[in-house]
Write a protein that holds these residues in place. Structure first.
Motif: not given
Length: 227
Positions: A43-55
């Protein structure tokens, strides 16, 4: 004197800000996914990836706003930037609270991999190759075993014929230190992105304001004057 709202400074200010955001986000995205993934936190990996994609998405929207000098899309940029700042703030709070726990999980995972290794399937080999380390405490972890021998992954270029090629440092020291460095990069790049997002809000707001004023001024100049 008539008040003026120059567009050019805000246009290039927003463009440069978005480029800096993309640069920082490369470190945030890669280091975040690596840090959470190494600690087996899906979940942490997905959260980091989603935040990075949104940025990335908002940064490219900001570049579009700057290049097109669009008032309408500047409003969209302000809205989405605010949402990204909120998401990054939540991520930063969570990551700060769990950072030491992630380091502990990673070390436990390495020890578990070392205990589960066999002569035919050494699960530590990817860790050796990735971080340039050997065993948990060092090469002696392998050599002290019965019929112990170093795996090729414990040596530079998989060549253990030269003593100088052997990785002397254990993974509990080197790999954890490397992951801690990536966690620091993830933390500080996140803070930098948040600061730059606020700067982007400032420049986009003034760019939109200048664009709106320019359109209003043109309409006023084209309106006929009735006697």
């Amino acid at each position: 004197m008539e008040k003026s709202f120059p567009i050019t400074p805000w246009k290039y200010g927003l463009l440069v800000t978005c480029i800096l955001i993309v640069t920082c986000n490369v470190f945030f995205f890669s280091c975040g996914v690596t840090t959470w993934g190494s600690a087996v936190s899906v979940y942490g990996s997905y959260g980091s990836a989603l935040c990075g994609g949104a940025v990335f998405g908002v940064a490219f929207l900001g570049m579009y706003v700057a290049l097109k000098v669009s008032y309408k899309y500047s409003i969209y940029y302000l809205i989405f930037s605010g949402l990204v700042i909120a998401a990054l703030g939540s991520y930063l709070f969570t990551f700060t609270a769990m950072r030491e726990q992630l380091m502990g999980r990673f070390e436990e995972r390495m020890r578990d991999l070392f205990e589960r290794k066999t002569h035919s399937d050494d699960k530590m080999q990817p860790v050796h190759s990735l971080f340039g380390c050997c065993g948990i405490e060092g090469p002696q972890d392998y050599l002290k075993e019965e019929h112990g021998a170093l795996p090729s992954s414990c040596c530079y270029a998989f060549d253990c014929s030269k003593p100088a090629h052997v990785y002397e440092e254990g993974c509990s020291t080197k790999a954890v230190a490397n992951l801690r460095m990536q966690a620091e990069l993830n933390y500080y790049s996140c803070m930098a992105i948040i600061a730059l997002e606020f700067l982007g809000l400032f420049t986009a707001y003034h760019l939109g304001k200048a664009r709106k004023y320019a359109k209003t001024k043109i309409k006023d100049e084209e309106t006929p004057i009735n006697d």
